[in-house]
Design a protein around this motif. Structure first.
Motif, PDB file in Angstrom:
ATOM      1  N   THR A   1      12.089   9.140 -13.690  1.00 25.96           N
ATOM      2  CA  THR A   1      11.503   9.491 -12.393  1.00 25.96           C
ATOM      3  C   THR A   1      10.035   9.890 -12.512  1.00 25.96           C
ATOM      4  O   THR A   1       9.174   9.354 -11.810  1.00 25.96           O
ATOM      5  CB  THR A   1      12.303  10.636 -11.721  1.00 25.96           C
ATOM      6  N   ILE A   2       9.738  10.839 -13.386  1.00 29.12           N
ATOM      7  CA  ILE A   2       8.358  11.329 -13.515  1.00 29.12           C
ATOM      8  C   ILE A   2       7.440  10.220 -14.005  1.00 29.12           C
ATOM      9  O   ILE A   2       6.346  10.022 -13.454  1.00 29.12           O
ATOM     10  CB  ILE A   2       8.284  12.551 -14.470  1.00 29.12           C
TER      11      ILE A   2
ATOM     12  N   LEU B   1      15.218   3.091 -13.003  1.00 29.13           N
ATOM     13  CA  LEU B   1      13.989   3.297 -12.233  1.00 29.13           C
ATOM     14  C   LEU B   1      12.766   2.654 -12.875  1.00 29.13           C
ATOM     15  O   LEU B   1      11.897   2.130 -12.174  1.00 29.13           O
ATOM     16  CB  LEU B   1      13.740   4.793 -12.030  1.00 29.13           C
ATOM     17  N   LEU B   2      12.685   2.685 -14.201  1.00 30.45           N
ATOM     18  CA  LEU B   2      11.476   2.173 -14.855  1.00 30.45           C
ATOM     19  C   LEU B   2      11.343   0.653 -14.714  1.00 30.45           C
ATOM     20  O   LEU B   2      10.250   0.112 -14.907  1.00 30.45           O
ATOM     21  CB  LEU B   2      11.439   2.582 -16.323  1.00 30.45           C
ATOM     22  N   GLU B   3      12.433  -0.034 -14.344  1.00 33.55           N
ATOM     23  CA  GLU B   3      12.333  -1.465 -14.075  1.00 33.55           C
ATOM     24  C   GLU B   3      11.431  -1.733 -12.870  1.00 33.55           C
ATOM     25  O   GLU B   3      10.900  -2.844 -12.709  1.00 33.55           O
ATOM     26  CB  GLU B   3      13.725  -2.060 -13.814  1.00 33.55           C
ATOM     27  N   LEU B   4      11.245  -0.714 -12.017  1.00 32.16           N
ATOM     28  CA  LEU B   4      10.383  -0.889 -10.847  1.00 32.16           C
ATOM     29  C   LEU B   4       8.924  -1.137 -11.253  1.00 32.16           C
ATOM     30  O   LEU B   4       8.153  -1.713 -10.481  1.00 32.16           O
ATOM     31  CB  LEU B   4      10.463   0.351  -9.945  1.00 32.16           C
ATOM     32  N   LYS B   5       8.563  -0.720 -12.465  1.00 38.39           N
ATOM     33  CA  LYS B   5       7.183  -0.927 -12.923  1.00 38.39           C
ATOM     34  C   LYS B   5       6.866  -2.427 -13.044  1.00 38.39           C
ATOM     35  O   LYS B   5       5.709  -2.823 -12.937  1.00 38.39           O
ATOM     36  CB  LYS B   5       6.950  -0.218 -14.265  1.00 38.39           C
ATOM     37  N   THR B   6       7.893  -3.233 -13.242  1.00 37.33           N
ATOM     38  CA  THR B   6       7.664  -4.683 -13.336  1.00 37.33           C
ATOM     39  C   THR B   6       7.567  -5.337 -11.954  1.00 37.33           C
ATOM     40  O   THR B   6       7.116  -6.479 -11.838  1.00 37.33           O
ATOM     41  CB  THR B   6       8.782  -5.376 -14.148  1.00 37.33           C
ATOM     42  N   LEU B   7       8.018  -4.628 -10.917  1.00 37.16           N
ATOM     43  CA  LEU B   7       8.015  -5.180  -9.548  1.00 37.16           C
ATOM     44  C   LEU B   7       6.877  -4.636  -8.706  1.00 37.16           C
ATOM     45  O   LEU B   7       6.533  -5.216  -7.677  1.00 37.16           O
ATOM     46  CB  LEU B   7       9.351  -4.868  -8.868  1.00 37.16           C
ATOM     47  N   LEU B   8       6.303  -3.495  -9.115  1.00 35.25           N
ATOM     48  CA  LEU B   8       5.246  -2.866  -8.320  1.00 35.25           C
ATOM     49  C   LEU B   8       3.973  -2.706  -9.158  1.00 35.25           C
ATOM     50  O   LEU B   8       4.071  -2.394 -10.351  1.00 35.25           O
ATOM     51  CB  LEU B   8       5.701  -1.484  -7.827  1.00 35.25           C
TER      52      LEU B   8
ATOM     53  N   THR C   1       0.814  -1.215   0.000  1.00 31.47           N
ATOM     54  CA  THR C   1       0.000   0.000   0.000  1.00 31.47           C
ATOM     55  C   THR C   1       0.851   1.270   0.000  1.00 31.47           C
ATOM     56  O   THR C   1       0.426   2.303  -0.507  1.00 31.47           O
ATOM     57  CB  THR C   1      -0.909   0.052   1.243  1.00 31.47           C
ATOM     58  N   ASP C   2       2.059   1.168   0.566  1.00 32.07           N
ATOM     59  CA  ASP C   2       2.899   2.354   0.749  1.00 32.07           C
ATOM     60  C   ASP C   2       4.318   2.101   0.246  1.00 32.07           C
ATOM     61  O   ASP C   2       4.932   1.082   0.586  1.00 32.07           O
ATOM     62  CB  ASP C   2       2.935   2.760   2.225  1.00 32.07           C
ATOM     63  N   VAL C   3       4.824   3.044  -0.558  1.00 29.36           N
ATOM     64  CA  VAL C   3       6.169   2.942  -1.120  1.00 29.36           C
ATOM     65  C   VAL C   3       6.990   4.121  -0.607  1.00 29.36           C
ATOM     66  O   VAL C   3       6.612   5.283  -0.785  1.00 29.36           O
ATOM     67  CB  VAL C   3       6.132   2.947  -2.667  1.00 29.36           C
TER      68      VAL C   3
ATOM     69  N   TYR D   1       3.106   6.571 -12.702  1.00 29.86           N
ATOM     70  CA  TYR D   1       2.607   5.190 -12.739  1.00 29.86           C
ATOM     71  C   TYR D   1       2.225   4.700 -11.340  1.00 29.86           C
ATOM     72  O   TYR D   1       1.193   4.027 -11.158  1.00 29.86           O
ATOM     73  CB  TYR D   1       3.692   4.291 -13.345  1.00 29.86           C
ATOM     74  N   LEU D   2       3.045   5.042 -10.331  1.00 32.05           N
ATOM     75  CA  LEU D   2       2.829   4.532  -8.977  1.00 32.05           C
ATOM     76  C   LEU D   2       1.760   5.293  -8.202  1.00 32.05           C
ATOM     77  O   LEU D   2       1.047   4.703  -7.381  1.00 32.05           O
ATOM     78  CB  LEU D   2       4.146   4.593  -8.177  1.00 32.05           C
TER      79      LEU D   2
END
Length: 228
Positions: free
Chosen positions: A110-111, A221-228, A6-8, A116-117
């Motif tokens: 970053t943006i 950073l954009l690799e985080l979209k696959t983890l979150l 719920t929180d990042v 996305y998040l």
């Protein structure tokens, strides 16, 4: 990621805000202002590891803010065999803080990542940086509005990896550690600091440091979209 997040929580410097790039541009500016004729690349190559050493000492409460700001410059000039008197070093230290947020480059993606998040999670900052400077960085880089809370070390009286930093941030965010995750670049302060209290973590390993064990990591950073 199997469990419901719920929180990042993000670190700021070296994670979203491109500290190295902005710092180099600031030194270029203040050296011109103060008549320092040094090769900037030579200075930066010596300064960066010294600065990291001082931040580690600062995290461990072995030096205070004033000693960090003076010592990292004094030690760098000494290592380069360049004589700069204390008055000028203190002026440079002050000018550096004053002008650092004149430059506000953020890491690629970053943006896009925050946009996305933001609809999916509550986003927060946990930073060891100084309160006034960190707030300016968030505002001037136009990313401050993404974050519901900002926890800095001056509010808490300790620095990451001290568990108090993470518990304070969780309380401020009204978040549970079981449904939260920490993202940062510093293995000791961000990643181990979080994991040691049972808070999940992902290392933004843009510096390609060798990380052993089962630590989750991304290089962009954009690799985080696959983890979150």
């Amino acid at each position: 990621m199997s469990k419901r997040i719920t929180d990042v929580f993000f670190d700021l410097d070296h994670t979203l805000w491109d500290f190295d790039k902005n710092s180099s541009l600031t030194f270029e500016m203040i050296f011109k202002m103060n008549g320092i004729t040094l090769n900037l690349k030579d200075f930066i190559s010596v300064y960066e590891p010294i600065n990291l050493k001082y931040w580690k000492l600062y995290r461990e409460e072995q030096v205070d803010k004033a000693a960090l700001r003076y010592g990292r410059l004094s030690d760098t000039f000494n290592a380069l065999n360049v004589t700069v008197n204390d008055r000028v070093i203190n002026k440079l230290a002050d000018d550096y803080i004053t002008y650092l947020t004149s430059h506000n480059h953020i890491f690629d993606g970053t943006i896009e990542l925050l946009e996305y998040l933001e609809p999916k999670y509550n986003l927060h900052i946990i930073t060891n940086g100084f309160a006034d400077a960190q707030q300016r960085k968030l505002e001037r880089s136009k990313i401050g509005h993404f974050f519901k809370t900002v926890t800095n070390s001056e509010m808490v009286g300790v620095k990451k990896p001290n568990p108090k930093m993470f518990y304070y941030a969780l309380d401020l965010a009204q978040a549970k550690k079981e449904s939260s995750i920490m993202i940062g670049d510093n293995f000791e302060a961000d990643i181990m600091g979080a994991l040691n209290i049972g808070l999940d973590a992902i290392c933004f390993n843009y510096h390609k440091a060798e990380i052993t064990g089962e630590i989750k990591q991304v290089n962009h950073l954009l690799e985080l979209k696959t983890l979150l």
